[in-house]
Design a protein around this motif. Structure first.
Motif, mmCIF file in Angstrom:
data_model
loop_
_atom_site.group_PDB
_atom_site.id
_atom_site.type_symbol
_atom_site.label_atom_id
_atom_site.label_comp_id
_atom_site.label_asym_id
_atom_site.label_seq_id
_atom_site.Cartn_x
_atom_site.Cartn_y
_atom_site.Cartn_z
ATOM 1 N N PHE A 38 -9.477 -4.384 -2.726
ATOM 2 C CA PHE A 38 -9.085 -2.992 -2.997
ATOM 3 C C PHE A 38 -9.870 -2.047 -2.102
ATOM 4 N N GLY A 39 -11.177 -2.287 -1.987
ATOM 5 C CA GLY A 39 -12.009 -1.434 -1.137
ATOM 6 C C GLY A 39 -11.548 -1.465 0.306
ATOM 7 N N PHE A 40 -11.170 -2.640 0.778
ATOM 8 C CA PHE A 40 -10.706 -2.776 2.163
ATOM 9 C C PHE A 40 -9.396 -2.023 2.376
ATOM 10 N N VAL A 41 -8.420 -2.249 1.490
ATOM 11 C CA VAL A 41 -7.113 -1.595 1.630
ATOM 12 C C VAL A 41 -7.263 -0.081 1.493
ATOM 13 N N ASP A 42 -8.139 0.357 0.600
ATOM 14 C CA ASP A 42 -8.368 1.786 0.397
ATOM 15 C C ASP A 42 -8.915 2.433 1.670
ATOM 16 N N CYS A 43 -9.881 1.763 2.291
ATOM 17 C CA CYS A 43 -10.486 2.311 3.525
ATOM 18 C C CYS A 43 -9.500 2.320 4.688
ATOM 19 N N LYS A 44 -8.587 1.354 4.705
ATOM 20 C CA LYS A 44 -7.627 1.226 5.811
ATOM 21 C C LYS A 44 -6.246 1.767 5.443
ATOM 22 N N PHE A 45 -6.188 2.603 4.403
ATOM 23 C CA PHE A 45 -4.898 3.031 3.867
ATOM 24 C C PHE A 45 -4.017 3.680 4.927
ATOM 25 N N ARG A 46 -4.578 4.528 5.758
ATOM 26 C CA ARG A 46 -3.772 5.241 6.754
ATOM 27 C C ARG A 46 -3.183 4.287 7.801
ATOM 28 N N ILE A 47 -3.855 3.160 8.019
ATOM 29 C CA ILE A 47 -3.323 2.173 8.967
ATOM 30 C C ILE A 47 -2.117 1.454 8.359
ATOM 31 N N PHE A 48 -2.263 1.077 7.074
ATOM 32 C CA PHE A 48 -1.181 0.356 6.403
ATOM 33 C C PHE A 48 -0.009 1.268 6.032
ATOM 34 N N PHE A 49 -0.330 2.491 5.625
ATOM 35 C CA PHE A 49 0.713 3.425 5.160
ATOM 36 C C PHE A 49 0.519 4.783 5.841
ATOM 37 N N ARG A 53 0.064 9.925 1.568
ATOM 38 C CA ARG A 53 -1.176 10.665 1.315
ATOM 39 C C ARG A 53 -2.211 9.724 0.695
ATOM 40 N N PRO A 54 -3.374 9.530 1.337
ATOM 41 C CA PRO A 54 -4.345 8.539 0.833
ATOM 42 C C PRO A 54 -5.116 8.975 -0.410
ATOM 43 N N LYS A 55 -5.091 10.256 -0.758
ATOM 44 C CA LYS A 55 -5.923 10.713 -1.882
ATOM 45 C C LYS A 55 -5.167 10.827 -3.191
ATOM 46 N N SER A 56 -3.917 10.409 -3.244
ATOM 47 C CA SER A 56 -3.139 10.541 -4.477
ATOM 48 C C SER A 56 -3.410 9.385 -5.433
ATOM 49 N N PHE A 57 -3.073 9.585 -6.697
ATOM 50 C CA PHE A 57 -3.171 8.508 -7.681
ATOM 51 C C PHE A 57 -2.237 7.357 -7.291
ATOM 52 N N LEU A 58 -1.058 7.704 -6.793
ATOM 53 C CA LEU A 58 -0.098 6.684 -6.407
ATOM 54 C C LEU A 58 -0.634 5.801 -5.286
ATOM 55 N N SER A 59 -1.294 6.423 -4.309
ATOM 56 C CA SER A 59 -1.816 5.636 -3.179
ATOM 57 C C SER A 59 -2.867 4.635 -3.643
ATOM 58 N N LYS A 60 -3.707 5.035 -4.587
ATOM 59 C CA LYS A 60 -4.723 4.111 -5.100
ATOM 60 C C LYS A 60 -4.064 2.994 -5.915
ATOM 61 N N GLY A 61 -2.979 3.337 -6.624
ATOM 62 C CA GLY A 61 -2.242 2.306 -7.345
ATOM 63 C C GLY A 61 -1.630 1.296 -6.397
ATOM 64 N N VAL A 62 -1.113 1.782 -5.266
ATOM 65 C CA VAL A 62 -0.558 0.891 -4.248
ATOM 66 C C VAL A 62 -1.649 -0.029 -3.697
ATOM 67 N N CYS A 63 -2.825 0.538 -3.426
ATOM 68 C CA CYS A 63 -3.958 -0.271 -2.956
ATOM 69 C C CYS A 63 -4.281 -1.384 -3.944
ATOM 70 N N ALA A 64 -4.276 -1.036 -5.226
ATOM 71 C CA ALA A 64 -4.592 -2.020 -6.271
ATOM 72 C C ALA A 64 -3.550 -3.123 -6.321
ATOM 73 N N ILE A 65 -2.271 -2.753 -6.222
ATOM 74 C CA ILE A 65 -1.199 -3.754 -6.282
ATOM 75 C C ILE A 65 -1.288 -4.703 -5.091
ATOM 76 N N VAL A 66 -1.514 -4.154 -3.898
ATOM 77 C CA VAL A 66 -1.642 -4.992 -2.697
ATOM 78 C C VAL A 66 -2.832 -5.940 -2.837
ATOM 79 N N ALA A 67 -3.966 -5.410 -3.287
ATOM 80 C CA ALA A 67 -5.177 -6.226 -3.437
ATOM 81 C C ALA A 67 -4.978 -7.329 -4.469
ATOM 82 N N CYS A 68 -4.338 -6.994 -5.587
ATOM 83 C CA CYS A 68 -4.111 -7.980 -6.652
ATOM 84 C C CYS A 68 -3.131 -9.053 -6.198
ATOM 85 N N ALA A 69 -2.093 -8.639 -5.481
ATOM 86 C CA ALA A 69 -1.110 -9.607 -4.993
ATOM 87 C C ALA A 69 -1.769 -10.593 -4.028
#
Length: 244
Positions: A38-49, A53-69
């Motif tokens: 999650f920490g990795f995807v969060d830091c690299k969010f702009r590269i992946f998506f 917007r990286p600071k939204s609740f939705l973006s953090k949820g996306v990070c969590a789903i990617v990390a969990c998957a």
């Protein structure tokens, strides 16, 4: 959010972190590996998506789903069943399967009065099947037995052996097990750690002949709490609140 200026102002603050906290509650159910990812995807969010917007609740949820998957893919490669090894480790410290089942039954019975006891056993065994559970039990027993053998420094042997109030590493290790089953399991873990029903109290009070159960009693709390969480996630309770 657009109409709540106070909340919007808080979210624009660089130190705002509640959206990450909420998203990481998902990651906890897939172990420490998912939290790291999650920490990795969060830091690299702009590269992946790049268009999001990286600071939204939705973006953090996306990070969590990617990390969990991703973590789930890694976990699926572990095909070993650790149940028997975990039961043997617990038995080596005087803990039997039925004693953990007793605790789970006691916690769940008020919500499911007609529940078969076998259901509790099924979910305890489900927790014991996991590799993450094995790693936590293994480490806990290694530390307890090392303290009994006085293999650490005098100060550390005393701190762990006496289970001093501000020593919390034992809970940290044990909480790795209920974390896999969500916040409901963590809540149960906290309750069991304080209430100490059944074999948990027996372990906690046994200091005869230099015996150290500082880590193993919390491990039992963790297994029972995780089994309760697992049961809750997989079965619809008859009552949402316990009967008085």
């Amino acid at each position: 959010m657009r109409h709540d200026h106070e909340l919007l102002a808080s979210m624009k603050d660089p130190s705002y972190n509640v959206h990450r906290t909420m998203a990481m509650s998902i990651c906890g159910m897939y172990g420490s590996g998912a939290i790291s990812l999650f920490g990795f995807v969060d830091c690299k969010f702009r590269i992946f998506f790049p268009s999001k917007r990286p600071k939204s609740f939705l973006s953090k949820g996306v990070c969590a789903i990617v990390a969990c998957a991703a973590s789930a893919v890694f976990s699926d490669s572990v095909k070993d069943d650790y149940t028997q090894r975990n039961l043997e480790l617990l038995a080596s410290r005087g803990v039997e399967l039925e004693e953990i089942v007793d605790i789970v039954d006691g916690l769940q019975r008020p919500y499911n009065p007609d529940m078969e006891r076998k259901l509790c056993e099924e979910h305890v065994l489900g927790v014991l099947r996991k590799q993450q559970t094995f790693h936590a039990i293994q480490l806990a027993i290694k530390i307890d037995t090392a303290v009994e053998a006085e293999e650490f420094s005098k100060q550390y042997n005393y701190t762990v052996g006496q289970d001093e109030g501000l020593f919390g590493v034992d809970e940290s290790v044990a909480s790795a097990i209920p974390l896999l089953y969500g916040t409901i399991a963590i809540t149960n873990f906290g309750y069991l750690d304080k209430a100490k029903p059944g074999v948990i109290a027996e372990l906690d009070s046994n200091h005869e002949a230099g015996k150290c159960n500082t880590f193993i009693d919390d491990i039992v709390c963790g297994i029972a709490a995780a089994a309760c969480g697992r049961l809750a996630h997989n079965n619809t309770p008859k009552y949402s609140k316990p009967l008085k």
